[in-house]
Scaffold this motif. Structure first.
Motif, mmCIF file in Angstrom:
data_model
loop_
_atom_site.group_PDB
_atom_site.id
_atom_site.type_symbol
_atom_site.label_atom_id
_atom_site.label_comp_id
_atom_site.label_asym_id
_atom_site.label_seq_id
_atom_site.Cartn_x
_atom_site.Cartn_y
_atom_site.Cartn_z
ATOM 1 N N UNK A 1 0.836 -1.203 0.000
ATOM 2 C CA UNK A 1 0.000 0.000 0.000
ATOM 3 C C UNK A 1 0.868 1.248 0.000
ATOM 4 N N UNK B 1 4.143 1.456 -0.751
ATOM 5 C CA UNK B 1 4.998 1.620 -1.928
ATOM 6 C C UNK B 1 4.173 1.915 -3.163
ATOM 7 N N UNK B 2 2.927 1.492 -3.156
ATOM 8 C CA UNK B 2 2.069 1.835 -4.282
ATOM 9 C C UNK B 2 1.864 3.345 -4.344
ATOM 10 N N UNK C 1 5.019 4.748 -5.688
ATOM 11 C CA UNK C 1 5.055 4.514 -7.135
ATOM 12 C C UNK C 1 4.218 5.558 -7.864
ATOM 13 N N UNK D 1 4.522 1.442 -14.435
ATOM 14 C CA UNK D 1 4.107 1.088 -13.081
ATOM 15 C C UNK D 1 3.580 2.296 -12.302
ATOM 16 N N UNK E 1 0.164 3.406 -13.595
ATOM 17 C CA UNK E 1 -0.864 2.431 -13.220
ATOM 18 C C UNK E 1 -1.180 2.514 -11.729
ATOM 19 N N UNK E 2 -0.129 2.760 -10.904
ATOM 20 C CA UNK E 2 -0.377 2.882 -9.463
ATOM 21 C C UNK E 2 -1.256 4.084 -9.165
#
Lengths: 362, 301
Positions: free
Chosen positions: A56, A58-59, A62, A279, A282-283
């Motif tokens: 969560x 690190x998302x 990102x 990435x 998308x995050x």
């Protein structure tokens, strides 16, 4: 806290009580018990840390970066809210899909829940072949999955051929603005797949219905209540928590279904080769989407929990009435005592000799 | 109860049956459609006079669909990919559920809140870092990508299973466990000697649902285990169906006998094949499925 309020402890006493509670809590058995609880929960704590909290956070990190995959590894470039503005302003698909998702979910969730309730109530009647019908209505839960739904809708088995969808769509389109008409006609043209989502909900409602005390209905019948009144005043209030549960379940199920175009979009942009996607992009999409889903769940929860039922309303009204009466009574008492004092005073001065001359409110 | 059965009017009863049968038909319509058109030959498909009953009992579609899907391998891998994480789910969720049901510890409410939140939260939000994590650990495109989270109570739909177990363990009388404690059983012994045997219905429910949900999950399976580029040797029936047209065209090129072009019948045969194992499971274990929600008392929440 409630106890402290009702007994009206002073601050000092409260503090002392707290101290004492602390003292009481630190019993050895209690402590060991809590420790054993943690021991049983260890798998969950590890799992929540590694597979929930860490992804969560690190998302989110990102989402604030542009990530490019090079032969040397992932290269992060901090872009701040750049991903979000790009998604909201430049992406041609995301916002459209999001609005589509929102409208169709808001429309189909009540349909699914109400439909499930109706079916459950019919199954709860004294009918033959109850097991057989339950078997049929639960079947979709077993086989429903994204690719299968995709296949069925592609081959035209997802809609009822008896309903003329074309004319229905045209009729809806002529009455409503096109922004509303499209999701509504979408719901109709995928009627079967919409209904297929209600298998679990039917069973939850059914077991809820069976738990309602039969004597309540008997009492209502003796008091002359019709079936309609029984439904609104007994069945529905008793199923309140189950309606909430089913609504949340429905929303979560629709949101995580792999037919949902948004999550396909997220996956596509995750593996998109273009420079600005990837990435990080998308995050950011996933975050926006999750916030929308959470808001939607919150909205439905609020809608379903803030409405008080009839019984609570009446209790509140009678409480209010009682309070008013008590206030009136107090006022009357005060006035009486005031008057009595005045009369006493005047009598002491010798002004009043008989009761007949004194002015009284009563 | 027996004497006081009040009669319901004939009309009412009739209309309820009529409605139920109608809706039941609507429910079954896609499946009936699937069965009937999967048995049709190409001529039957094109013949507008044939609506439901095919002119002959034709199993050729199934043969071709099965061959293009690599049916037996996919079936075996589906069973493994759904079964092993299910067992892990049972192990972890029962322990966690017991911890939540039997013990009071500081922060229990927060834990419950997080569990419920993690159910509502879409999996997409954690998907990308998890994908990176798996590839760093080297378990991406292996079954471990499903087994590892399931072992720690973070499997697919695990919050529901934890809540089911919790609800179930709370229904077991506390006295029973206390008695076992007095008889000298430790915390763990009283868990697996007293609590576990009496939670058999919960185990059945969780096993069935977990199996079905893992079986039907295509999005995360494709990402974590099958590989987004199809570069692992794991696959499931549902994913094979998802890529059915690609599979079929590649099969068509390699097939020695002249395979027909992809048509509706073959599509439907493939769909039917991919749901058939679960349908058989459902009809064999129907009682357990249908009564499962009743027994777990999830509605008590």
């Amino acid at each position: 806290m409630n106890m402290a309020e009702t007994t009206k402890l002073t601050r000092k006493e409260k503090k002392a009580l707290k101290e004492r509670m602390k003292h009481l809590r630190s019993g050895k058995l209690e402590k060991r018990y809590a420790r054993m609880g943690y021991l049983f929960m260890i798998p969950w704590f590890i799992g929540a840390g590694v597979f929930l909290a860490y992804p969560l956070i690190s998302s989110f990190w990102y989402a604030l970066n542009n990530i490019r995959i090079t032969p040397l590894g992932r290269v992060f470039t901090f872009v701040g809210k750049g991903n979000f503005t790009q998604i909201l302003i430049q992406d041609p698909d995301f916002l459209v899909q999001l609005v589509d998702y929102l409208t169709s979910t808001i429309l189909s969730t009540p349909i699914i829940v109400v439909f499930a309730l109706l079916i459950a109530m019919m199954l709860n009647m004294r009918i033959k072949g109850k097991g057989f019908f339950r078997l049929i209505f639960f079947l979709p839960v077993i086989i429903v999955s994204g690719p299968i739904l995709k296949m069925l809708t592609a081959e035209g088995a997802g809609s009822i051929s008896a309903i003329d969808v074309q004319s229905l769509t045209a009729a809806i389109g002529s009455v409503l603005p096109s922004m509303l008409a499209k999701p509504i006609s979408d719901v109709f043209s995928n009627m079967i797949t919409t209904l297929w989502y209600s298998g679990v909900q039917i069973l939850i409602f059914l077991s809820g219905l069976q738990k309602i005390d039969k004597s309540m209905y008997e009492a209502a019948k003796i008091d002359g209540g019709s079936g309609w009144e029984c439904f609104w005043k007994i069945t529905l209030p008793n199923l309140k928590s189950m309606i909430l549960l089913n609504t949340i379940y429905t929303i979560v199920f629709i949101s995580s279904n792999s037919q949902n175009p948004i999550i396909v979009l997220i996956q596509n942009s995750m593996f998109s080769g273009t420079k600005e996607k990837g990435y990080g992009y998308a995050s950011a999409m996933a975050w926006l989407y999750s916030v929308v889903v959470l808001l939607l769940v919150g909205l439905f929860t609020l809608l379903l929990t803030t409405r008080k039922d009839q019984y609570e309303k009446q209790v509140k009204r009678s409480k209010k009435l009682k309070k008013k009466e008590a206030r009136n009574l107090k006022r009357i008492e005060r006035r009486n005592s005031r008057n009595a004092k005045r009369i006493e005073k005047q009598r002491a001065k010798g002004k009043i000799t008989t009761h007949t001359t004194s002015r009284s409110d009563y | 109860m027996m004497g006081t059965k009040d009669r319901e009017g004939f009309l009412k009863q009739f209309s309820v049956y009529a409605l139920l049968i109608c809706i039941g038909f609507i429910y079954l319509y896609p499946i009936l459609h699937m069965i009937s058109s999967s048995l049709m030959t190409l001529d039957d498909l094109l013949d507008s006079s044939i609506k439901w009953l095919p002119s002959s009992f034709n199993l050729e579609n199934f043969r071709q669909a099965a061959a293009s899907m690599d049916f037996w391998r996919a079936l075996w891998q589906s069973v493994v990919l759904a079964g092993v994480p299910t067992i892990c789910n049972l192990l972890s969720c029962s322990v966690i559920g017991y911890g939540l049901a039997r013990f009071d510890f500081p922060g229990k409410k927060i834990v419950m809140g997080i569990i419920i939140l993690s159910f509502v939260l879409p999996s997409q939000i954690t998907m990308i870092p998890t994908y990176v994590l798996y590839s760093n650990l080297g378990i991406q495109n292996t079954i471990w990508a499903f087994v590892l989270p399931a072992l720690f109570g973070q499997g697919f739909n695990a919050p529901i299973f934890i809540l089911i177990f919790r609800q179930f363990f709370r229904q077991i009388p506390k006295v029973l466990i206390e008695a076992s404690r007095i008889d000298g059983a430790g915390y763990f012994k009283s868990f697996y000697k007293v609590a576990l045997p009496s939670a058999a219905p919960a185990f059945i429910t969780v096993a069935l649902f977990s199996f079905v949900w893992y079986w039907n999950e295509s999005y995360l399976t494709e990402l974590y285990v099958h590989g987004i580029y199809g570069d692992s040797n794991w696959t499931t029936l549902v994913i094979q169906l998802d890529n059915f047209s690609d599979n079929y065209s590649s099969y068509q090129q390699t097939a020695t006998n002249a395979a027909t072009d992809l048509n509706e019948s073959i599509n439907m045969a493939g769909t039917l094949l991919s749901i058939l194992p679960l349908m058989i499971l459902y009809f064999v274990l129907q009682r357990h499925f249908v009564e499962s929600i009743d027994r777990t008392g999830i509605t008590g929440e």
